[in-house]
Design a protein around this motif. Structure first.
Motif, PDB file in Angstrom:
ATOM      1  N   ASN A  70       1.173  -1.289  -0.644  1.00  0.00           N
ATOM      2  CA  ASN A  70      -0.142   0.050  -0.301  1.00  0.00           C
ATOM      3  C   ASN A  70       0.577   0.882  -0.478  1.00  0.00           C
ATOM      4  O   ASN A  70       2.198   1.225   0.713  1.00  0.00           O
ATOM      5  CB  ASN A  70      -1.200  -0.016   0.960  1.00  0.00           C
ATOM      6  N   VAL A  71       0.452   1.937  -0.563  1.00  0.00           N
ATOM      7  CA  VAL A  71       1.159   3.920  -0.768  1.00  0.00           C
ATOM      8  C   VAL A  71      -0.173   4.652  -0.400  1.00  0.00           C
ATOM      9  O   VAL A  71      -1.471   4.522   0.316  1.00  0.00           O
ATOM     10  CB  VAL A  71       0.414   4.114  -1.640  1.00  0.00           C
ATOM     11  N   GLU A  72       0.921   5.498   0.880  1.00  0.00           N
ATOM     12  CA  GLU A  72       0.107   6.746   1.905  1.00  0.00           C
ATOM     13  C   GLU A  72       0.455   7.551   1.082  1.00  0.00           C
ATOM     14  O   GLU A  72       1.690   7.953   0.784  1.00  0.00           O
ATOM     15  CB  GLU A  72       0.018   6.591   3.656  1.00  0.00           C
ATOM     16  N   ILE A  73      -0.446   9.278   1.514  1.00  0.00           N
ATOM     17  CA  ILE A  73       0.015   9.934   0.772  1.00  0.00           C
ATOM     18  C   ILE A  73      -0.014  11.667   2.083  1.00  0.00           C
ATOM     19  O   ILE A  73      -1.546  11.259   2.448  1.00  0.00           O
ATOM     20  CB  ILE A  73      -0.154  10.351  -0.890  1.00  0.00           C
ATOM     21  N   HIS A  74       0.292  12.117   2.357  1.00  0.00           N
ATOM     22  CA  HIS A  74       0.332  13.586   2.834  1.00  0.00           C
ATOM     23  C   HIS A  74       1.182  14.747   2.702  1.00  0.00           C
ATOM     24  O   HIS A  74       2.111  14.216   1.804  1.00  0.00           O
ATOM     25  CB  HIS A  74       0.825  13.342   4.419  1.00  0.00           C
ATOM     26  N   ASP A  75       0.761  15.851   2.725  1.00  0.00           N
ATOM     27  CA  ASP A  75       0.814  16.919   2.479  1.00  0.00           C
ATOM     28  C   ASP A  75       2.675  17.286   3.278  1.00  0.00           C
ATOM     29  O   ASP A  75       3.402  17.038   2.400  1.00  0.00           O
ATOM     30  CB  ASP A  75       0.388  18.086   2.761  1.00  0.00           C
ATOM     31  N   ARG A  76       2.403  16.270   4.195  1.00  0.00           N
ATOM     32  CA  ARG A  76       3.952  17.530   5.497  1.00  0.00           C
ATOM     33  C   ARG A  76       4.129  15.827   5.856  1.00  0.00           C
ATOM     34  O   ARG A  76       2.939  14.819   6.130  1.00  0.00           O
ATOM     35  CB  ARG A  76       3.909  17.734   6.423  1.00  0.00           C
ATOM     36  N   ALA A  77       5.333  15.138   6.318  1.00  0.00           N
ATOM     37  CA  ALA A  77       5.742  13.809   6.325  1.00  0.00           C
ATOM     38  C   ALA A  77       5.362  13.576   8.187  1.00  0.00           C
ATOM     39  O   ALA A  77       4.977  12.649   8.079  1.00  0.00           O
ATOM     40  CB  ALA A  77       6.967  13.146   6.125  1.00  0.00           C
ATOM     41  N   SER A  78       5.267  15.175   8.885  1.00  0.00           N
ATOM     42  CA  SER A  78       4.558  14.298   9.909  1.00  0.00           C
ATOM     43  C   SER A  78       3.068  14.331  10.187  1.00  0.00           C
ATOM     44  O   SER A  78       2.674  13.796  11.891  1.00  0.00           O
ATOM     45  CB  SER A  78       5.240  15.826  10.683  1.00  0.00           C
ATOM     46  N   ASP A  79       2.776  14.817   8.937  1.00  0.00           N
ATOM     47  CA  ASP A  79       0.948  14.019   8.923  1.00  0.00           C
ATOM     48  C   ASP A  79       0.405  12.605   9.872  1.00  0.00           C
ATOM     49  O   ASP A  79      -0.087  12.183  10.484  1.00  0.00           O
ATOM     50  CB  ASP A  79       0.300  14.158   7.919  1.00  0.00           C
ATOM     51  N   TRP A  80       1.930  11.700   9.133  1.00  0.00           N
ATOM     52  CA  TRP A  80       2.052  10.347   9.385  1.00  0.00           C
ATOM     53  C   TRP A  80       2.183  10.269  10.773  1.00  0.00           C
ATOM     54  O   TRP A  80       0.970   8.885  11.166  1.00  0.00           O
ATOM     55  CB  TRP A  80       2.889   9.508   9.214  1.00  0.00           C
ATOM     56  N   PHE A  81       2.553  11.594  12.035  1.00  0.00           N
ATOM     57  CA  PHE A  81       2.388  10.806  13.434  1.00  0.00           C
ATOM     58  C   PHE A  81       0.686  11.887  14.138  1.00  0.00           C
ATOM     59  O   PHE A  81       0.406  10.669  14.400  1.00  0.00           O
ATOM     60  CB  PHE A  81       3.604  11.482  14.544  1.00  0.00           C
ATOM     61  N   HIS A  82       0.633  12.970  13.395  1.00  0.00           N
ATOM     62  CA  HIS A  82      -0.457  13.301  13.866  1.00  0.00           C
ATOM     63  C   HIS A  82      -2.065  12.562  13.217  1.00  0.00           C
ATOM     64  O   HIS A  82      -2.469  12.998  14.457  1.00  0.00           O
ATOM     65  CB  HIS A  82      -0.730  14.748  12.839  1.00  0.00           C
ATOM     66  N   HIS A  83      -2.140  12.124  12.552  1.00  0.00           N
ATOM     67  CA  HIS A  83      -2.872  11.445  12.241  1.00  0.00           C
ATOM     68  C   HIS A  83      -2.004   9.776  12.593  1.00  0.00           C
ATOM     69  O   HIS A  83      -4.081   8.489  12.282  1.00  0.00           O
ATOM     70  CB  HIS A  83      -3.065  10.780  10.377  1.00  0.00           C
ATOM     71  N   GLY A  84      -1.813   9.357  13.371  1.00  0.00           N
ATOM     72  CA  GLY A  84      -1.822   7.847  14.247  1.00  0.00           C
ATOM     73  C   GLY A  84      -1.025   7.257  13.618  1.00  0.00           C
ATOM     74  O   GLY A  84      -2.003   6.043  14.362  1.00  0.00           O
ATOM     75  N   LEU A 107       7.622   5.566  11.118  1.00  0.00           N
ATOM     76  CA  LEU A 107       8.012   4.437  11.102  1.00  0.00           C
ATOM     77  C   LEU A 107       6.255   3.691  11.083  1.00  0.00           C
ATOM     78  O   LEU A 107       5.465   4.391  11.768  1.00  0.00           O
ATOM     79  CB  LEU A 107       8.360   4.484  12.579  1.00  0.00           C
ATOM     80  N   THR A 108       6.790   2.640  10.807  1.00  0.00           N
ATOM     81  CA  THR A 108       4.688   1.507  10.979  1.00  0.00           C
ATOM     82  C   THR A 108       4.685   1.103  13.079  1.00  0.00           C
ATOM     83  O   THR A 108       5.556   2.128  13.490  1.00  0.00           O
ATOM     84  CB  THR A 108       5.088   0.292  10.401  1.00  0.00           C
ATOM     85  N   GLN A 109       3.794   0.465  13.074  1.00  0.00           N
ATOM     86  CA  GLN A 109       3.662   0.023  14.173  1.00  0.00           C
ATOM     87  C   GLN A 109       4.267  -0.749  14.803  1.00  0.00           C
ATOM     88  O   GLN A 109       4.332  -0.835  15.776  1.00  0.00           O
ATOM     89  CB  GLN A 109       2.208  -0.399  14.041  1.00  0.00           C
ATOM     90  N   ASP A 110       4.980  -1.560  13.950  1.00  0.00           N
ATOM     91  CA  ASP A 110       6.002  -2.540  14.486  1.00  0.00           C
ATOM     92  C   ASP A 110       7.349  -2.642  13.788  1.00  0.00           C
ATOM     93  O   ASP A 110       7.536  -3.400  14.404  1.00  0.00           O
ATOM     94  CB  ASP A 110       5.606  -4.119  13.559  1.00  0.00           C
ATOM     95  N   GLY A 111       7.300  -0.375  13.670  1.00  0.00           N
ATOM     96  CA  GLY A 111       8.985  -0.424  14.517  1.00  0.00           C
ATOM     97  C   GLY A 111       9.374  -0.280  12.834  1.00  0.00           C
ATOM     98  O   GLY A 111      10.673   0.190  12.576  1.00  0.00           O
ATOM     99  N   LYS A 112       8.773  -0.893  12.008  1.00  0.00           N
ATOM    100  CA  LYS A 112      10.258  -0.625  10.369  1.00  0.00           C
ATOM    101  C   LYS A 112       9.306   0.747   9.963  1.00  0.00           C
ATOM    102  O   LYS A 112       8.367   1.532  10.356  1.00  0.00           O
ATOM    103  CB  LYS A 112       8.959  -2.017   9.036  1.00  0.00           C
ATOM    104  N   ARG A 113      10.891   1.156   9.283  1.00  0.00           N
ATOM    105  CA  ARG A 113      10.954   2.741   8.900  1.00  0.00           C
ATOM    106  C   ARG A 113      10.296   2.505   7.330  1.00  0.00           C
ATOM    107  O   ARG A 113      10.532   1.408   6.648  1.00  0.00           O
ATOM    108  CB  ARG A 113      12.508   3.219   8.821  1.00  0.00           C
ATOM    109  N   ILE A 114       9.577   3.324   6.668  1.00  0.00           N
ATOM    110  CA  ILE A 114       9.120   3.334   5.868  1.00  0.00           C
ATOM    111  C   ILE A 114       9.377   4.262   4.429  1.00  0.00           C
ATOM    112  O   ILE A 114      10.393   5.801   5.390  1.00  0.00           O
ATOM    113  CB  ILE A 114       7.625   3.179   5.695  1.00  0.00           C
ATOM    114  N   PRO A 115      10.391   3.756   3.445  1.00  0.00           N
ATOM    115  CA  PRO A 115      10.577   4.400   2.615  1.00  0.00           C
ATOM    116  C   PRO A 115      10.396   5.651   2.112  1.00  0.00           C
ATOM    117  O   PRO A 115       8.799   5.865   2.049  1.00  0.00           O
ATOM    118  CB  PRO A 115      11.418   3.357   1.152  1.00  0.00           C
ATOM    119  N   GLN A 116      10.549   6.696   1.658  1.00  0.00           N
ATOM    120  CA  GLN A 116       9.451   8.067   1.872  1.00  0.00           C
ATOM    121  C   GLN A 116       9.931   9.077   0.543  1.00  0.00           C
ATOM    122  O   GLN A 116      11.593   9.427   0.084  1.00  0.00           O
ATOM    123  CB  GLN A 116      10.322   8.778   3.025  1.00  0.00           C
ATOM    124  N   LEU A 117       9.066   9.418  -0.663  1.00  0.00           N
ATOM    125  CA  LEU A 117       9.295   9.743  -1.831  1.00  0.00           C
ATOM    126  C   LEU A 117       9.017  11.933  -1.894  1.00  0.00           C
ATOM    127  O   LEU A 117       7.919  11.493  -1.289  1.00  0.00           O
ATOM    128  CB  LEU A 117       9.281   9.449  -2.924  1.00  0.00           C
TER     129      LEU A 117
END
Length: 449
Positions: A70-84, A107-117
């Protein structure tokens, strides 16, 4: 609205980034992650309109590794954490995080760092969207229409016509739920609603649901009693009637008959003030439309099986053609004489009943019974009916897009109400073409996918 404050909001920039990803409007230079690994997008995936990651089943190559997920898209990368998302296991299968501004790592819930474009919204896309947003003329995308191919126009209108028919099917599904899947009664409710011809549609729908057809059916061979049922349940035989109505012999006869029926069947009439008369032509008054429905019901010329068996639009018009009962040939309301007239339905009114009642019933019945041929027949019928005449259809014709059938005029109504009015240009194929005006030759959306 103000472009800078409304359109360039973080949420809207995220929507534009969704659009850029979905249509592969990537820069000509190689894509790389924040860590410097080369990114190759093999499949952008399927948009997810529900909760969870934005795109399912994407395929990407990051460095030397192929990933499917799956792919997740955000305006700012920090939204990943703001959205939980870092605490949500549903995001553990995200294989790429696409952002406009890379202000954090994901970072995912299981601690994996996700490649970021990091991906920018092309300047021409942003500028074109600003122009669409600011355009006061309707339709706002009129400048691009001359450049569209015939395929782009017809394929989008066909898709919109199908969406419009699905909307109408959903209403019939509601009637089926309300009537315990009674198709005949649902047919009556659908027909009655459309005898309201817009202004009184809601009132006619409510009235039809308030008609106990099982009771009325026992008196179907008596037009006078059917009329007493119909007008009484509509609240139009109200004891608090005007002096003009109370002095009318026919009104008093119907009211007396309704009192008997009301007691016999424990009926509850609707409030008299439910009906709208303001700015209506007399031939559209509820009294006239109810009298026409009395004739249709009493004659039993319209029922579900006959609608389903009709082979053509002409057959359907013949089924639905009706006039009024004798009293209403010289009246528009109780106690007020009018010039004698048959008050039959005009072809344009009959076509509206075909578009809004007969065709959707055929389509809904076909869907319910898994009969694709019946669904296809519904679409062909719509294509055989002349386009509607209204301000929306005219506005498109004025900019070069003329509806050739009721299917296309219905498509344009869907486009106006569910795309243009909601500023959903990013989901519209015409909007997509507009957003790409001035794009480099190597970029371009797949409009007909």
């Amino acid at each position: 609205g103000d472009w800078s404050s409304d359109v360039c909001s973080s949420d809207l920039m995220e929507q534009l980034l969704h659009y850029v990803w979905r249509h592969r409007l990537f820069p000509l230079r190689p894509l790389t992650t924040q860590g410097g690994e080369r990114v190759e997008v093999i499949d952008v995936g399927l948009p997810n309109p529900h909760d969870g990651p934005d795109f399912f089943n994407a395929k990407v190559k990051v460095g030397a590794t192929y990933w499917a997920g799956n792919v997740e898209i955000h305006d700012r990368a920090s939204d990943w954490f703001h959205h939980g998302h870092d605490r949500d296991p549903h995001y553990n299968n995200v294989v790429l995080h696409v952002v406009r501004e890379a202000d954090a790592l994901a970072l995912t819930q299981d601690g994996k760092r996700i490649p970021q474009l990091q991906l920018e919204v092309p300047t021409y896309v942003e500028a074109n969207y600003a122009a669409l947003f600011a355009e006061e003329k309707y339709p706002p995308c009129f400048r691009v229409l001359p450049d569209l191919t015939t395929l782009q126009r017809t394929s989008w209108l066909a898709a919109l016509a199908a969406e419009r028919l699905e909307q109408k099917k959903a209403r019939i599904d509601d009637y089926l739920r309300l009537t315990n899947r009674d198709w005949e009664r649902s047919c009556f409710v659908a027909l009655a609603r459309n005898f309201g011809f817009g202004v009184n549609a809601e009132a006619f729908e409510r009235w039809a649901l308030n008609i106990p057809l099982s009771a009325v059916g026992k008196h179907r061979d008596n037009a006078f009693q059917v009329e007493a049922f119909f007008f009484g349940q509509a609240g139009l035989l109200d004891p608090q009637a005007t002096p003009q109505e109370r002095q009318d012999d026919y009104f008093r006869s119907l009211a007396d008959e309704y009192r008997f029926l009301r007691h016999k069947f424990s009926l509850t009439p609707l409030p008299h003030d439910l009906w709208r008369f303001l700015r209506l032509r007399p031939q559209n008054f509820p009294h006239v439309r109810i009298a026409q429905l009395v004739n249709l019901y009493h004659s039993n010329q319209v029922n579900l099986s006959r609608l389903l068996e009709a082979a053509s639009a002409a057959d359907l018009r013949a089924l639905l053609q009706t006039s009024v009962t004798p009293y209403w040939e010289t009246h528009y309301t109780f106690g007020l004489l009018s010039k004698a007239a048959r008050k039959a339905l005009q072809t344009s009114a009959l076509d509206l009943l075909l578009i809004n009642t007969a065709v959707p019933l055929l389509f809904a019945f076909g869907r319910s019974h898994r009969d694709e041929r019946m669904c296809e027949r519904a679409l062909r019928l719509m294509e055989s009916i002349a386009p509607e005449r209204n301000s929306i259809v005219k506005a498109w014709a004025d900019v070069g897009l003329t509806a050739r059938s009721a299917a296309e005029s219905q498509a344009l109504l869907r486009l106006k109400r569910d795309y243009c009015q909601r500023k959903a240009c990013l989901d519209c194929r015409f909007g997509a073409a507009y957003l790409q005006m001035g794009a480099p030759d190597a970029a371009g959306a797949q409009l007909d996918q």
